[in-house]
Design a protein around this motif. Structure first.
Motif, mmCIF file in Angstrom:
data_model
loop_
_atom_site.group_PDB
_atom_site.id
_atom_site.type_symbol
_atom_site.label_atom_id
_atom_site.label_comp_id
_atom_site.label_asym_id
_atom_site.label_seq_id
_atom_site.Cartn_x
_atom_site.Cartn_y
_atom_site.Cartn_z
ATOM 1 N N LYS A 152 0.928 -1.414 -0.037
ATOM 2 C CA LYS A 152 -0.086 0.119 0.048
ATOM 3 C C LYS A 152 0.810 1.202 -0.026
ATOM 4 O O LYS A 152 0.511 2.300 -0.582
ATOM 5 N N GLN A 153 1.847 1.313 0.825
ATOM 6 C CA GLN A 153 2.745 2.317 0.808
ATOM 7 C C GLN A 153 3.360 2.731 -0.495
ATOM 8 O O GLN A 153 3.555 3.895 -0.762
ATOM 9 N N PHE A 154 3.808 1.927 -1.276
ATOM 10 C CA PHE A 154 4.460 2.202 -2.653
ATOM 11 C C PHE A 154 3.320 2.679 -3.554
ATOM 12 O O PHE A 154 3.879 3.070 -4.665
ATOM 13 N N GLN A 155 1.833 2.676 -3.375
ATOM 14 C CA GLN A 155 0.952 3.090 -4.522
ATOM 15 C C GLN A 155 1.040 4.758 -4.282
ATOM 16 O O GLN A 155 1.112 5.158 -3.300
ATOM 17 N N HIS A 156 0.967 5.309 -5.698
ATOM 18 C CA HIS A 156 0.684 6.707 -5.780
ATOM 19 C C HIS A 156 -0.475 6.624 -6.594
ATOM 20 O O HIS A 156 -0.875 6.018 -7.472
ATOM 21 N N TRP A 157 -1.336 7.589 -6.339
ATOM 22 C CA TRP A 157 -2.616 7.987 -7.003
ATOM 23 C C TRP A 157 -2.781 9.162 -7.485
ATOM 24 O O TRP A 157 -3.772 9.918 -8.218
ATOM 25 N N ASP A 158 -1.459 10.116 -7.980
ATOM 26 C CA ASP A 158 -1.354 11.393 -8.540
ATOM 27 C C ASP A 158 -1.149 11.077 -10.039
ATOM 28 O O ASP A 158 -0.783 12.395 -10.527
ATOM 29 N N GLY A 159 -0.823 9.727 -10.445
ATOM 30 C CA GLY A 159 -0.289 9.654 -11.937
ATOM 31 C C GLY A 159 1.148 9.469 -11.981
ATOM 32 O O GLY A 159 1.730 9.265 -13.171
ATOM 33 N N SER A 160 1.744 9.710 -10.722
ATOM 34 C CA SER A 160 3.358 9.364 -10.783
ATOM 35 C C SER A 160 3.587 8.029 -10.592
ATOM 36 O O SER A 160 2.539 7.155 -10.166
ATOM 37 N N PRO A 161 4.641 7.412 -11.046
ATOM 38 C CA PRO A 161 4.952 6.062 -10.813
ATOM 39 C C PRO A 161 4.983 5.605 -9.505
ATOM 40 O O PRO A 161 5.324 6.042 -8.586
#
Length: 263
Positions: A152-161
């Motif tokens: 979960k921590q490595f997820q980004h939801w702003d379009g960045s990788p």
């Protein structure tokens, strides 16, 4: 195809977010400032397989693998080998790049397998001897269902990788290797979902060692379907205890003189 990371980000900025996030899975790799293109199941296979820039084994779908005994557990389906290798020095980081990842619960692991006779294209990935070099699971409580996992921590939801860096053991013997990244999602009761992808590496350096036999695993075979860390209902427990499956990490410090993998 190898380009610098800043150039990659500039190119991707020209696309809309839905286009970039059109699929999940391990899409690219970076070493330092250099980016390497992986396989894209949303594009025609004929435009990718056998291309001189391809460094990743083919994974044809974002669908998970559900059985630990699946013959594609090693490198996903169908696992067609690439012709090229990512150059990297032992001690450097290889970063796996995901442009979209949905699930939040479960461990992540990274593995290497030595390719004997200086060729990974002819290796049977089911007979390869894999050793784990990295893992991460539950980072903080209050329990397995509500806690923060590395996944979960490595997820980004702003379009960045979503970036997943792993260090190649500095003492590792130079040669050709396969690297295997696996995400195990356990958010559905007693229905684990495995997401493995593999790429080929040309590792250089001054190291001399390979792991002893007790660290070596085969896929399938490394996991037991009845393992309580795999066949699990995270919502039925209030514990923060979780053992990542697959055995211990090899840290590169175990010296094995004249040891040969695959001989």
């Amino acid at each position: 195809m190898a380009v610098t990371v800043p150039l990659l980000l500039a190119v991707l900025a020209a696309f809309s977010v839905p286009d970039v996030l059109a699929h999940g899975g391990l899409a690219n790799y970076t070493v330092g400032e250099t980016w390497y293109r992986g396989y894209d199941p949303d594009l025609p296979a004929a435009d990718q397989l056998g291309q001189p820039w391809m460094i990743q084994r083919q994974w044809a779908s974002i669908d998970p693998i559900f059985s630990v005994d699946d013959k594609y557990m090693a490198c996903n389906k169908p696992g067609v080998p690439p012709p090229s290798y990512i150059p990297i020095q032992a001690g450097e980081n290889i970063t796996a790049v995901y442009w979209y990842w949905l699930h939040p619960v479960g461990p992540m692991t990274a593995w290497l397998a030595y390719c004997p006779r200086d060729d990974c294209t002819e290796v049977d990935v089911n007979q390869a001897e894999w050793f784990k070099i990295w893992e991460a699971g539950l980072l903080e409580g209050p329990n397995l269902a509500e806690g923060i996992w590395y996944q979960k921590q490595f997820q980004h939801w702003d379009g960045s990788p979503d970036l997943w860096p792993v260090t190649i053991p500095k003492s590792l013997k130079p040669g050709l290797y396969m690297v295997r990244h696996e995400i195990l999602s356990i958010h559905i009761e007693n229905k684990p979902q495995f997401y493995p992808e593999c790429a080929h590496l040309n590792i250089t350096g001054t190291g001399t060692v390979l792991p002893p036999k007790e660290y070596l695993k085969k896929f399938p075979g490394a996991y037991d379907a009845n393992d309580p860390s795999i066949n699990i209902n995270v919502y039925a427990t209030n514990t923060t205890n979780y053992t990542i499956p697959g055995g211990p990490i090899w840290d590169g410090f175990t010296i094995v003189d004249k040891y040969c993998l695959g001989c």
